[in-house]
Design a protein around this motif. Sequence first.
Motif, PDB file in Angstrom:
ATOM      1  N   ILE A  68       0.920  -1.282   0.071  1.00  0.00           N
ATOM      2  CA  ILE A  68       0.041  -0.102  -0.052  1.00  0.00           C
ATOM      3  C   ILE A  68       0.849   1.245   0.016  1.00  0.00           C
ATOM      4  O   ILE A  68       1.878   1.293   0.895  1.00  0.00           O
ATOM      5  CB  ILE A  68      -0.888  -0.243   1.078  1.00  0.00           C
ATOM      6  N   ALA A  69       0.680   2.249  -0.924  1.00  0.00           N
ATOM      7  CA  ALA A  69       1.049   3.446  -0.872  1.00  0.00           C
ATOM      8  C   ALA A  69       1.196   4.262   0.178  1.00  0.00           C
ATOM      9  O   ALA A  69      -0.164   4.550   0.448  1.00  0.00           O
ATOM     10  CB  ALA A  69       1.217   4.283  -2.207  1.00  0.00           C
ATOM     11  N   ARG A  70       2.029   4.861   0.911  1.00  0.00           N
ATOM     12  CA  ARG A  70       1.877   5.760   2.172  1.00  0.00           C
ATOM     13  C   ARG A  70       1.627   7.090   1.548  1.00  0.00           C
ATOM     14  O   ARG A  70       1.041   7.962   2.495  1.00  0.00           O
ATOM     15  CB  ARG A  70       2.890   5.706   3.113  1.00  0.00           C
ATOM     16  N   GLN A  71       2.109   7.496   0.389  1.00  0.00           N
ATOM     17  CA  GLN A  71       1.832   8.655  -0.162  1.00  0.00           C
ATOM     18  C   GLN A  71       1.714   8.596  -1.756  1.00  0.00           C
ATOM     19  O   GLN A  71       1.812   7.451  -2.046  1.00  0.00           O
ATOM     20  CB  GLN A  71       3.096   9.513   0.320  1.00  0.00           C
ATOM     21  N   GLN A  72       1.513   9.373  -2.538  1.00  0.00           N
ATOM     22  CA  GLN A  72       1.259   9.393  -3.819  1.00  0.00           C
ATOM     23  C   GLN A  72       2.792   9.292  -4.390  1.00  0.00           C
ATOM     24  O   GLN A  72       3.897   9.881  -4.034  1.00  0.00           O
ATOM     25  CB  GLN A  72       0.995  10.702  -4.337  1.00  0.00           C
ATOM     26  N   LEU A  73       2.993   8.128  -5.115  1.00  0.00           N
ATOM     27  CA  LEU A  73       4.245   7.592  -5.614  1.00  0.00           C
ATOM     28  C   LEU A  73       4.178   8.129  -7.309  1.00  0.00           C
ATOM     29  O   LEU A  73       3.083   7.646  -8.060  1.00  0.00           O
ATOM     30  CB  LEU A  73       4.444   6.028  -5.517  1.00  0.00           C
ATOM     31  N   ILE A  74       5.174   8.460  -7.778  1.00  0.00           N
ATOM     32  CA  ILE A  74       5.434   8.567  -9.145  1.00  0.00           C
ATOM     33  C   ILE A  74       6.423   7.560  -9.707  1.00  0.00           C
ATOM     34  O   ILE A  74       7.343   7.135  -9.094  1.00  0.00           O
ATOM     35  CB  ILE A  74       6.128  10.113  -9.511  1.00  0.00           C
ATOM     36  N   GLY A  90       4.426   4.295 -13.191  1.00  0.00           N
ATOM     37  CA  GLY A  90       3.442   5.277 -13.300  1.00  0.00           C
ATOM     38  C   GLY A  90       2.949   5.856 -12.113  1.00  0.00           C
ATOM     39  O   GLY A  90       3.704   5.645 -11.018  1.00  0.00           O
ATOM     40  N   LEU A  91       1.704   6.495 -12.033  1.00  0.00           N
ATOM     41  CA  LEU A  91       1.452   7.219 -10.823  1.00  0.00           C
ATOM     42  C   LEU A  91       0.521   6.133 -10.005  1.00  0.00           C
ATOM     43  O   LEU A  91      -0.351   5.667 -10.738  1.00  0.00           O
ATOM     44  CB  LEU A  91       0.571   8.408 -11.012  1.00  0.00           C
ATOM     45  N   VAL A  92       0.702   6.323  -8.495  1.00  0.00           N
ATOM     46  CA  VAL A  92       0.164   5.241  -7.786  1.00  0.00           C
ATOM     47  C   VAL A  92      -0.414   6.312  -6.608  1.00  0.00           C
ATOM     48  O   VAL A  92       0.318   6.883  -5.791  1.00  0.00           O
ATOM     49  CB  VAL A  92       1.087   4.163  -7.040  1.00  0.00           C
ATOM     50  N   PRO A  93      -1.853   6.563  -6.570  1.00  0.00           N
ATOM     51  CA  PRO A  93      -2.166   7.590  -5.399  1.00  0.00           C
ATOM     52  C   PRO A  93      -2.132   6.920  -3.912  1.00  0.00           C
ATOM     53  O   PRO A  93      -1.780   5.736  -3.777  1.00  0.00           O
ATOM     54  CB  PRO A  93      -3.873   7.445  -5.767  1.00  0.00           C
TER      55      PRO A  93
END
Length: 518
Positions: free
Chosen positions: A25-31, A45-48
């Motif tokens: 799980i992403a803790r912050q938006q990941l680029i 890619g982008l992961v919210p």
Amino acid sequence: MVKPNATLNKSALSIRLHASDNVVIARQQLIGGTLLETEQVQVQGLVPAGHKLATAGIAQGQAVIRYGQIIGFASQPIQPGQHVHTHNLAMGEFEREHSIGADAKPTDFIAEADAPSWQGIVRADGQVATRNYLGVLTSVNCSATAARAIADHFRRDTNPQALADFPNVDGVIALTHGIGCGVDPDGEALAILRRTLSGYARHPNFAAVLFVGLGCETNQIGELFAQNGLHESARLRSFTIQDSGGTRKTVERGIAMIKEMLPAANTVQRQPLPIRHITVGLQCGGSDGYSGITANPALGAAMDILVRHGGSAILSETPEIYGAEHLLTRRASPQVAEKLLARVHWWEAYCKRMGAEMNNNPSSGNKAGGLTTILEKSLGAVAKAGSTNLVDVLEYAEPVKEKGLMFMDTPGYDPVSATGQVAGGANVICFTTGRGSAYGCAPSPSLKLASNTALWKRQEEDIDINCGDIADGLASVEQVGQQIFSMILDVASGTKTKSELHGYGQNEFVPWQIGATM
């Protein structure tokens, strides 16, 4: 796997919930291009924030694992580091191993002499209250306007003199609904409504109740009383608009009756009581990807403490345990497990009759917050139930008779679900949210728990506790669970929740409407 008494790594960009998971799980938006050092995976890619990304390649048709459990199957090949969501994750059929009773264990009860107390209200019949309201209930929608006019006369914000001499009364509230006629008089729909209304009429958080009807409705007040063992008394009175001669006379008559009830209601005094008198209804609404990591398991930790002190907890929302029911049957006796599975099968058949699917439950907000399938949502939702044995399964609005953790069959829609829990005897509601909620309950107070700190900062006026500290690595599940438990005792003792301060509760009374309207 996240341990209840351990804090998360503050510096990690993702959260792994179980060693066997193939997503984190992403803790912050990941680029794209970001390296997850703890997983040795590069983000594609982008992961919210709150959403999932793969830690290994997942073939089309292969199970996607979160919490060590199947949450769905890849609908297309997924590469390491890719966002995993509705575009590449779908439901699928698989066998669940229920292992009935495998995790059942004796509860380590805490002696009352060693436990904290809280300040409650003991009624003449021995029931215990957390609030002291007078209620105006309706048998049918046709009497709703008159009922609200009666209660509005006693509003402290618009007519402060009406209750000036009754400081121990929390207020006069009207709980109205949109049904009560146009139904089969012998059918399930009317039986559920009557069970709900009688549960509220008996609820200890009402010092007294006034029933207002129209007079010609299918849901006759006399029949409702007779079927549910209710009797007219000084604290339970009723009349109809038709017998009173119209709306104005009905409102005047109702106001006069409430005035007669107020002196006795005002005589109550709070006193120290053991925790076994607290029954908590568990709710989650507007859930997100963090809910099953923070707020729900923290509430579960609080419920473990409550049950060890002899209290009761009611898990509900049958569509939102779908796919996770096997985790509950592992903590149940064969009889209780069969009752739970029977309710799940009823819902499967119900959805089939209605042309719906159980996976239709996750809302747009749930999905925006990172939840993809009902399996994923359910696995996070059951964490509210903690780890103690499941001791009973109840029909909607059925009275609670046991101590400990039980399950009540309700829809997933929060107002409908909580209405059933309060009818069954819940005198406190705990409501977790990740997207944001403005829900409130009456006559039982409702505590709201935020799953993430961003929500807490954005909607602090509506939320009572921030569980986001868990995801932020500032507190453990166990520590926040203790905080929730302590606040439950404070609220049960009379401290107002945020939703109470805003005046929520009357419009959130929504009995389950089932069956044909004729």
